[in-house]
Enzyme design. Structure first.
Site, PDB file in Angstrom:
ATOM      1  N   GLN A  43      81.319 -20.711   9.783  1.00  0.00           N
ATOM      2  CA  GLN A  43      80.024 -20.004   9.639  1.00  0.00           C
ATOM      3  C   GLN A  43      79.094 -19.911   8.468  1.00  0.00           C
ATOM      4  O   GLN A  43      79.988 -20.338   7.692  1.00  0.00           O
ATOM      5  CB  GLN A  43      80.347 -18.613  10.598  1.00  0.00           C
ATOM      6  N   HIS A  45      75.870 -17.012   6.599  1.00  0.00           N
ATOM      7  CA  HIS A  45      75.066 -16.162   6.524  1.00  0.00           C
ATOM      8  C   HIS A  45      73.357 -16.462   5.989  1.00  0.00           C
ATOM      9  O   HIS A  45      73.413 -17.225   5.504  1.00  0.00           O
ATOM     10  CB  HIS A  45      75.601 -14.960   6.055  1.00  0.00           C
ATOM     11  N   GLU A  62      77.724 -11.784   0.484  1.00  0.00           N
ATOM     12  CA  GLU A  62      78.964 -11.166  -0.050  1.00  0.00           C
ATOM     13  C   GLU A  62      80.537 -11.735  -0.768  1.00  0.00           C
ATOM     14  O   GLU A  62      79.714 -13.077  -1.429  1.00  0.00           O
ATOM     15  CB  GLU A  62      79.670 -10.816   1.762  1.00  0.00           C
ATOM     16  N   HIS A 120      80.939 -21.003   5.529  1.00  0.00           N
ATOM     17  CA  HIS A 120      82.577 -20.849   4.234  1.00  0.00           C
ATOM     18  C   HIS A 120      83.306 -20.662   5.689  1.00  0.00           C
ATOM     19  O   HIS A 120      83.111 -20.201   7.023  1.00  0.00           O
ATOM     20  CB  HIS A 120      82.088 -19.380   3.863  1.00  0.00           C
ATOM     21  N   ARG A 140      78.086 -18.521  13.755  1.00  0.00           N
ATOM     22  CA  ARG A 140      79.582 -19.650  13.868  1.00  0.00           C
ATOM     23  C   ARG A 140      78.915 -20.828  13.900  1.00  0.00           C
ATOM     24  O   ARG A 140      78.263 -20.926  15.393  1.00  0.00           O
ATOM     25  CB  ARG A 140      80.200 -18.251  15.265  1.00  0.00           C
TER      26      ARG A 140
END
Length: 251
Positions: A43, A45, A62, A120, A140
């Protein structure tokens, strides 16, 4: 996983892969525990600007602190060579993306920074703490044939599919240190009573114990819990305690 490490417990015959703490409205961060028995989806972000252009409040940056890893466990971070958006989309459709991912061997105590745009995936056999922006926006790209929705258009558009820079990985020594200093948030690792990395921080902090206990204005916080709103001056750490501290606006 159907069997979780202490202090967590799974209901009988129920698989649990994620435990996250419901943050209050004024907290811009989210803390999670992830436990994997198989590879999670590949996926990506978006950053804040990309997310807002798509109607989301914020992007998602993250980081991961590895608590435990089975022999041979890996994280997929980055791609083995730079891929254009078209190449990434085609690889996701064909399944070639599995072999184009960089799979990094992991051991307990490692820390990984996952900036927006990083392609990642978390492999199986890993327990980790994740600290992230308070956002659930995830695109995704590939899910190993599982029947879940893919987001190839948005995912390939926001991805920066390149090899992982070495700066995104830290082997955390058993001493207090700042692990991440970023525009979205910063993270420090604290060992025992050595609070020097956060001594000058005045804003509210998210505290996540790894081992032992910490007191915040007399309130005890232990591994498996987290605390938002801590002030550095109010933290009393015990010998043997280890914890992560995250906040916004300090570097």
């Amino acid at each position: 996983m159907a069997s979780l490490p202490a202090p967590f417990a799974a209901a009988s015959n129920k698989r649990i892969g994620e435990i996250w703490f419901d943050p209050p409205a004024d907290c811009p961060l989210l803390a999670k525990y992830l436990f994997t028995s198989e590879r999670l989806s590949i996926q990506v972000h978006p950053d804040d600007a990309q997310a807002r252009a798509r109607g989301e409040a914020t992007g998602k940056e993250e980081c991961w602190f590895i608590l435990d890893a089975e022999p041979g466990a890996t994280l997929g971070i980055g791609t083995v060579r730079p891929l254009s958006a078209a190449e990434l989309r085609a690889a996701a459709l064909s399944g070639a993306i599995e072999d184009l991912m960089e799979w990094h061997a992991v051991t307990p105590g490692m820390f990984f920074h996952i900036p927006p745009g990083t392609v990642h995936a978390i492999g199986g056999g890993i327990s980790l703490i994740e600290i992230q922006q308070k956002s659930d926006v995830t695109y995704r790209l590939y899910d190993y044939g599982r029947p879940r929705e893919l987001h190839l258009g948005d995912g390939s558009a926001v991805a920066h599919a390149v090899p992982m820079p070495l700066s995104m990985q830290i082997a955390v020594a058993r001493q207090s240190a700042v692990l991440l200093s970023g525009a979205c948030f910063s993270v420090a690792y604290i060992e025992g009573k050595d609070l020097r990395p956060i001594a000058a921080v005045e804003g509210p902090l998210l505290l996540v114990p790894i081992a032992g206990s910490v007191e915040i204005d007399g309130i005890g916080v232990e591994a498996g819990e987290c605390f938002w709103g801590a002030r550095a001056a109010a933290i009393t750490a015990n010998e043997g305690s280890r914890f992560l501290v995250a906040g916004v606006g300090w570097r």
